[in-house]
Design an enzyme around this catalytic site. Structure first.
Site, PDB file in Angstrom:
ATOM      1  N   ASP A 244      48.693  28.749 -26.547  1.00  0.00           N
ATOM      2  CA  ASP A 244      48.413  29.205 -25.180  1.00  0.00           C
ATOM      3  C   ASP A 244      49.643  29.214 -24.286  1.00  0.00           C
ATOM      4  O   ASP A 244      49.568  29.608 -23.118  1.00  0.00           O
ATOM      5  CB  ASP A 244      47.311  28.356 -24.547  1.00  0.00           C
ATOM      6  CG  ASP A 244      47.692  26.887 -24.387  1.00  0.00           C
ATOM      7  OD1 ASP A 244      48.781  26.491 -24.851  1.00  0.00           O
ATOM      8  OD2 ASP A 244      46.890  26.132 -23.797  1.00  0.00           O
ATOM      9  N   ASP A 269      40.725  25.006 -29.091  1.00  0.00           N
ATOM     10  CA  ASP A 269      40.508  23.687 -28.482  1.00  0.00           C
ATOM     11  C   ASP A 269      39.920  23.853 -27.083  1.00  0.00           C
ATOM     12  O   ASP A 269      40.124  23.029 -26.199  1.00  0.00           O
ATOM     13  CB  ASP A 269      41.813  22.888 -28.420  1.00  0.00           C
ATOM     14  CG  ASP A 269      41.598  21.405 -28.148  1.00  0.00           C
ATOM     15  OD1 ASP A 269      40.544  20.869 -28.540  1.00  0.00           O
ATOM     16  OD2 ASP A 269      42.484  20.774 -27.525  1.00  0.00           O
ATOM     17  N   ALA A 303      43.982  18.534 -20.916  1.00  0.00           N
ATOM     18  CA  ALA A 303      42.618  18.165 -21.326  1.00  0.00           C
ATOM     19  C   ALA A 303      41.946  19.381 -21.953  1.00  0.00           C
ATOM     20  O   ALA A 303      41.194  20.101 -21.302  1.00  0.00           O
ATOM     21  CB  ALA A 303      41.821  17.658 -20.126  1.00  0.00           C
TER      22      ALA A 303
END
Length: 377
Positions: A244, A269, A303
């Site tokens: 990403d 993820d 996160a």
């Protein structure tokens, strides 16, 4: 009734085929052949295998750990819109009872089926980690490995548990790896402070690869190559990669593709904020905040992600210099091989399920067929 999909270019396991068509029968690919002369219509610029996301926690405002009855249905439709034909709903560290509930719901969706991307089983990303590289996982809920507990998780999942992630330096980790492999469960290593030697020992015991390579593990150093060094240099290791641009620098993406091009498995993820506006969300029971598409904990750590798998493919091409066909295989054929389902999914080949995507020249998803059925995007 035979269904025909025609493309200007079609991606096979061995490369691009110009002006070819797929023949489908009852959701199965029956043939790949040249388009007959004189037929000008094309269904796609590029026809490719649908993607497989082996590691995803949520998206579209839902979390795999949610007990709402429509959670996995909503996530399945969301994933299909990014070109994903199959995925592993992935759990996070939580009390054992909560984990059991998530595994039961995933098993039920696996068995019943439904619209959208197909649930291929479950991925247990917890609670067998060590605190040094905990990420967003709450270390107070980490647990020791016991064969009895692992057997209980397999049973609760109705034998749909496909992957267990663990830290290889934990007591009895090697015993647990061998036990899981005997039960047909893949083992990925991560959220760990393991050394190069400990990681290699885990691969010797049967571990399959690294959880989101570079993130949540000991990095590459010239005197202690760490988990990253073990994964990059061991030809047995599959390497999950979050492409990403935030979790992994483009230079590290290039390094990974240079060392392990045929072993990279692109994952998202992604967590519940994927596909949603900036704001506050939850992961592992803790509040997190998304700003400009990046999700962080209160302490500033990453996160999860808001990545889509089609964007991961484009990023590997645009930022890491990977050929489009290789990047597409990293999101389709490679995850199928990791899971041992490449005889059914992962590429366009006669006898395999007709999970197919149409892409434009910029690798943006235009259409998806799951078992031969077109879904609206």
């Amino acid at each position: 009734m035979t269904q025909i999909l025609r493309a200007r270019r079609l991606l096979s396991e061995w490369g691009w085929l110009d002006d070819h068509q797929l023949l489908l029968e009852n959701g199965i690919i029956t043939a790949i052949e040249p388009i007959p002369a004189g037929v000008m219509a094309r269904d796609a610029e590029l026809l490719c295998p649908a993607y497989i996301d082996t590691h995803v926690h949520g998206g579209a405002g839902v979390d795999v750990m949610d007990d709402a009855p429509d959670t996995l249905d909503r996530l399945a439709m969301y994933k299909a819109r990014e070109g994903v034909g199959g995925f592993l709903p992935t759990t996070v560290t939580a009390p054992v009872k909560t984990i059991h509930g998530a595994l039961e719901r995933i098993a039920q969706r696996y068995e019943s089926g439904g619209r959208g991307a197909q649930v291929l089983g479950s991925y247990l990303e917890e609670p067998y980690f060590t605190p040094q590289n905990k990420g967003a996982h709450p270390p107070e809920l980490f647990r020791e490995l016991t064969l009895t507990e692992l057997d209980g998780l397999i049973a609760v999942s109705r034998h749909t548990l496909r992957v267990v992630a663990l830290a290889p330096e934990k007591p009895d980790a090697l015993l647990a790896i061998r036990h899981l492999k005997q039960h047909g469960v893949k083992v990925m290593l991560g959220h760990s402070a393991a050394t190069y030697g400990q990681t290699r020992a885990a691969f010797d015991a049967g571990a399959d690869g690294l959880v989101h390579c570079f993130n949540g593990m000991t990095g590459l150093h010239h005197r202690e190559p760490g988990m990253v060094g073990a994964g990059l240099t061991d030809p047995r290791a599959w390497l999950e990669l979050i492409a990403d641009g935030h979790h992994v620098h483009p230079a590290a993406l290039r390094l990974c593709s240079c060392c392990a091009r045929d072993r990279v498995v692109l994952i998202t993820d992604a967590m519940q904020a994927a596909g949603m506006p900036d704001g506050r969300y939850s992961l592992c029971g803790e509040d997190v905040e998304m700003h400009d598409g990046i999700v962080r904990t209160a302490s500033g750590g990453l996160a999860g992600s808001t990545l889509s798998l089609d964007a991961a493919v484009r990023n590997m091409v645009e930022r890491a210099g990977v050929a489009p066909e290789d990047a597409i295989h990293m999101a389709s054929l490679h995850p199928a091989r990791l899971l041992g389902i490449d005889h059914q999914l992962g590429s366009l080949k006669p006898g395999k399920r007709a999970n197919v995507i149409a892409l434009n020249a910029g690798l943006h998803v235009q259409q998806i067929w799951i078992q031969g059925l077109a879904l609206p995007l």
